[in-house]
Design an enzyme around this catalytic site. Sequence first.
Site, PDB file in Angstrom:
ATOM      1  N   ARG A 234       0.853  -1.181   0.000  1.00 37.65           N
ATOM      2  CA  ARG A 234       0.000   0.000   0.000  1.00 37.65           C
ATOM      3  C   ARG A 234       0.890   1.232   0.000  1.00 37.65           C
ATOM      4  NH1 ARG A 234      -3.327  -2.752  -1.648  1.00 37.65           N
ATOM      5  NH2 ARG A 234      -5.383  -3.274  -0.819  1.00 37.65           N
ATOM      6  N   ASP A 258       5.025   0.039  -6.858  1.00 34.91           N
ATOM      7  CA  ASP A 258       3.831  -0.235  -7.656  1.00 34.91           C
ATOM      8  C   ASP A 258       2.625   0.477  -7.058  1.00 34.91           C
ATOM      9  OD1 ASP A 258       2.476  -1.700  -9.836  1.00 34.91           O
ATOM     10  OD2 ASP A 258       1.435  -2.717  -8.191  1.00 34.91           O
ATOM     11  N   GLU A 263      -2.074   8.069  -5.106  1.00 35.94           N
ATOM     12  CA  GLU A 263      -2.359   7.514  -6.436  1.00 35.94           C
ATOM     13  C   GLU A 263      -3.810   7.625  -6.866  1.00 35.94           C
ATOM     14  OE1 GLU A 263      -3.292   2.838  -6.131  1.00 35.94           O
ATOM     15  OE2 GLU A 263      -1.280   3.349  -5.466  1.00 35.94           O
ATOM     16  N   HIS A 295       0.299   0.533 -10.131  1.00 33.12           N
ATOM     17  CA  HIS A 295      -0.529  -0.429  -9.401  1.00 33.12           C
ATOM     18  C   HIS A 295      -0.999  -1.564 -10.313  1.00 33.12           C
ATOM     19  CE1 HIS A 295      -2.847  -0.590  -5.407  1.00 33.12           C
ATOM     20  NE2 HIS A 295      -2.744  -1.810  -5.894  1.00 33.12           N
TER      21      HIS A 295
END
Length: 329
Positions: A234, A258, A263, A295
């Site tokens: 996360r 990622d 985001e 992500h």
Amino acid sequence: MHTLIFSSQTYDRDSFLAAKLPAELKLHFQPARLTVETAALADKHPVVCAFINDDLSAPVLERLAAGGTKLIALRSAGYNHVDLPTAQKLGISVVRVPAYSPHAVAEHAVALILALNRHLHRAYNRTREGDFSLHGLTGFDLVGKTVGVVGTGQIGATFAKIMAGFGCKLLAYDPYPNPQVQALGAEYVSLPQLLAQAQIISLHCPLTEQTRHLINEASLATLQTGAMLINTGRGALVDTPALIESLKSGQLGYLGLDVYEEEALLFFEDRSDLPLQDDVLARLLTFPNVIITAHQAFLTQEALGAIAQTTLDNIAAWANGAAQNLVVG
């Protein structure tokens, strides 16, 4: 049973329509992100299916409840974006996908390690421009390196197994040691010990109040010089602005992300024709030893299929009065 799927992409539609759909379910796909402004789209939909960057704060839940929503079906394992006390007060049940393909995320973390270590992103761009020189592309053997695994649930355990296959020494941190990880020869240590000893650190823990900004200015200062940090968990596990100073000083030698704390308003959309308004992300993207993906660690055929089927099964079970995978606040 009308179900509105927010933040739906083409791959979501494909995976849900390919799954075994109970006859009583009617799926409606909505590409818009769930927010206070878009919650009205769910009126008369008893079920709303939400993803990780959808807004499930109190105002949104109240608007959904006013429109008749009774179930939030998360197509994710994490639920830190849900105001659970408000959902319970409003009588809205919340279900999730506790596991899909741990291999998808674990393998993506390994891909980031390999790409950063062997400078694949730089080499790819170079050769496309006719530059076949090797300066600045020196990597290191993974065998014998110390890898720290923060969080040893299904994904962390799968990641540890892969890194053990490379011949790495494993350190692990988790309040609940996993016998499968111990069987790989991993040593469970405190987080400060792990950060100080590991040359590669990969985050696989859930986001809680205890783990928020687990990696921060103080903890980054304890890393070995030139250490590698990977985060496929996360975004808020990391205090992102602190990464910049650590990268500038060389304390942090490699960074693979990622996920990103801010985001929600960026990822999953093509914004290539717009100025990047996030100054922190823009600065990170200037470093040659940083790789950021949007992500996508979960994005495999197997994981998408498992997410879709479990989500549909969760909705059907709830509709039949036998709810499964409930999230309890």
